[in-house]
Motif scaffolding. Sequence first.
Motif, mmCIF file in Angstrom:
data_model
loop_
_atom_site.group_PDB
_atom_site.id
_atom_site.type_symbol
_atom_site.label_atom_id
_atom_site.label_comp_id
_atom_site.label_asym_id
_atom_site.label_seq_id
_atom_site.Cartn_x
_atom_site.Cartn_y
_atom_site.Cartn_z
ATOM 1 N N PHE A 119 0.785 -1.231 0.000
ATOM 2 C CA PHE A 119 0.000 0.000 0.000
ATOM 3 C C PHE A 119 0.821 1.289 0.000
ATOM 4 O O PHE A 119 0.322 2.335 -0.415
ATOM 5 C CB PHE A 119 -0.936 0.021 1.212
ATOM 6 N N ALA A 120 2.057 1.258 0.478
ATOM 7 C CA ALA A 120 2.818 2.505 0.635
ATOM 8 C C ALA A 120 3.955 2.631 -0.365
ATOM 9 O O ALA A 120 3.927 3.496 -1.246
ATOM 10 C CB ALA A 120 3.347 2.626 2.063
ATOM 11 N N GLN A 121 4.956 1.784 -0.266
ATOM 12 C CA GLN A 121 6.096 1.878 -1.166
ATOM 13 C C GLN A 121 6.754 0.510 -1.320
ATOM 14 O O GLN A 121 6.776 -0.283 -0.383
ATOM 15 C CB GLN A 121 7.122 2.883 -0.637
ATOM 16 N N PRO A 122 7.281 0.214 -2.514
ATOM 17 C CA PRO A 122 7.910 -1.099 -2.747
ATOM 18 C C PRO A 122 9.139 -1.286 -1.857
ATOM 19 O O PRO A 122 9.915 -0.363 -1.634
ATOM 20 C CB PRO A 122 8.306 -1.031 -4.228
ATOM 21 N N ILE A 123 9.293 -2.482 -1.349
ATOM 22 C CA ILE A 123 10.450 -2.851 -0.540
ATOM 23 C C ILE A 123 11.247 -3.886 -1.321
ATOM 24 O O ILE A 123 10.681 -4.882 -1.772
ATOM 25 C CB ILE A 123 10.015 -3.434 0.817
ATOM 26 N N PRO A 124 12.552 -3.664 -1.515
ATOM 27 C CA PRO A 124 13.363 -4.642 -2.265
ATOM 28 C C PRO A 124 13.274 -6.040 -1.654
ATOM 29 O O PRO A 124 13.345 -6.189 -0.428
ATOM 30 C CB PRO A 124 14.788 -4.066 -2.156
ATOM 31 N N GLN A 125 13.095 -7.033 -2.517
ATOM 32 C CA GLN A 125 12.978 -8.435 -2.093
ATOM 33 C C GLN A 125 11.907 -8.612 -1.009
ATOM 34 O O GLN A 125 12.074 -9.407 -0.066
ATOM 35 C CB GLN A 125 14.322 -8.978 -1.596
ATOM 36 N N SER A 126 10.812 -7.882 -1.173
ATOM 37 C CA SER A 126 9.750 -7.940 -0.165
ATOM 38 C C SER A 126 9.162 -9.337 -0.050
ATOM 39 O O SER A 126 8.834 -9.792 1.059
ATOM 40 C CB SER A 126 8.643 -6.937 -0.505
ATOM 41 N N GLY A 127 9.022 -10.037 -1.182
ATOM 42 C CA GLY A 127 8.439 -11.375 -1.148
ATOM 43 C C GLY A 127 9.223 -12.315 -0.259
ATOM 44 O O GLY A 127 8.655 -13.047 0.556
ATOM 45 N N ALA A 128 10.543 -12.284 -0.388
ATOM 46 C CA ALA A 128 11.397 -13.147 0.420
ATOM 47 C C ALA A 128 11.334 -12.744 1.895
ATOM 48 O O ALA A 128 11.272 -13.602 2.785
ATOM 49 C CB ALA A 128 12.834 -13.093 -0.083
ATOM 50 N N LEU A 129 11.329 -11.441 2.165
ATOM 51 C CA LEU A 129 11.260 -10.969 3.553
ATOM 52 C C LEU A 129 9.936 -11.350 4.204
ATOM 53 O O LEU A 129 9.903 -11.813 5.354
ATOM 54 C CB LEU A 129 11.432 -9.445 3.600
ATOM 55 N N ILE A 130 8.850 -11.168 3.461
ATOM 56 C CA ILE A 130 7.527 -11.503 3.997
ATOM 57 C C ILE A 130 7.432 -12.991 4.304
ATOM 58 O O ILE A 130 6.986 -13.392 5.377
ATOM 59 C CB ILE A 130 6.427 -11.085 3.000
ATOM 60 N N MET A 131 7.865 -13.810 3.347
ATOM 61 C CA MET A 131 7.734 -15.252 3.518
ATOM 62 C C MET A 131 8.686 -15.781 4.597
ATOM 63 O O MET A 131 8.318 -16.664 5.372
ATOM 64 C CB MET A 131 7.992 -15.972 2.196
ATOM 65 N N ALA A 132 9.895 -15.247 4.663
ATOM 66 C CA ALA A 132 10.849 -15.708 5.677
ATOM 67 C C ALA A 132 10.320 -15.440 7.082
ATOM 68 O O ALA A 132 10.313 -16.324 7.946
ATOM 69 C CB ALA A 132 12.198 -15.041 5.477
ATOM 70 N N THR A 133 9.861 -14.213 7.325
ATOM 71 C CA THR A 133 9.359 -13.856 8.652
ATOM 72 C C THR A 133 8.062 -14.604 8.967
ATOM 73 O O THR A 133 7.837 -15.013 10.113
ATOM 74 C CB THR A 133 9.137 -12.342 8.770
#
Length: 229
Positions: free
Chosen positions: A191-205
């Motif tokens: 919703f706010a701003q893209p985060i680099p490698q967000s998919g990996a960060l979201i799934m890892a956590t």
Amino acid sequence: MKTKLFSFIFFLVFVIQLYAEYTNHIQLRFVKPLIAAVLLIWLYVDTNLRGRFHKRIFTGLIFAWIGDILLMFQNGNTSFFISGLMAFVVCHIFYIRAFTLDHKSNPHHKTPYFLWVVGAFAIFCSGLFFYLQPKLGPMQFPVLMYAIIVTVMAIMAFNRYGKVNIFSFKLIFYGALFFLLSDSILAINKFAQPIPQSGALIMATYMIAQYLMVYGTISRQLVVTRTEV
């Protein structure tokens, strides 16, 4: 032995899922439903769902499994995202109901710094929502509802302190913190701003959060037994 076996299997799923996210491998991303599936089998095999706590965590994991599947198809389809969000709301409600059992086992025990922790979580939740609010549009109510539920889940996880063995408390509380981190990254990225490698960060956590939740459930021991285990 069961813990080592299922931890190893989960680790394999963890690595494959992260590789899929880093490389944007579409086919490997369909491993995602195995995250909750492996944990469901582990929880059932290790506990036989002998107590209400185990049953509620197990039911919450089923809804997490449903949410994982729905969110796999969210690209360009808001209804899948909302449905996945609602599935995780139900997941957290069952987690909250499980943690409430630990409070009822010793309701007169005062959790140290409880009000400070409630305040910290409330400030974090409201701060993140107001940061996202201008860009949420029609998603304001679903996001606010989810934010409140996941925050209450984290508060109730902390409220287990002194009512269960410290190992189980730490695992589940850290799991709740990882859930908050995962959901915060997802919300900011979407919703706010893209985060680099967000998919990996979201799934890892997220995977760490669910693993800790289940491990903490399996290792749980009440300090005072006044309710059905």
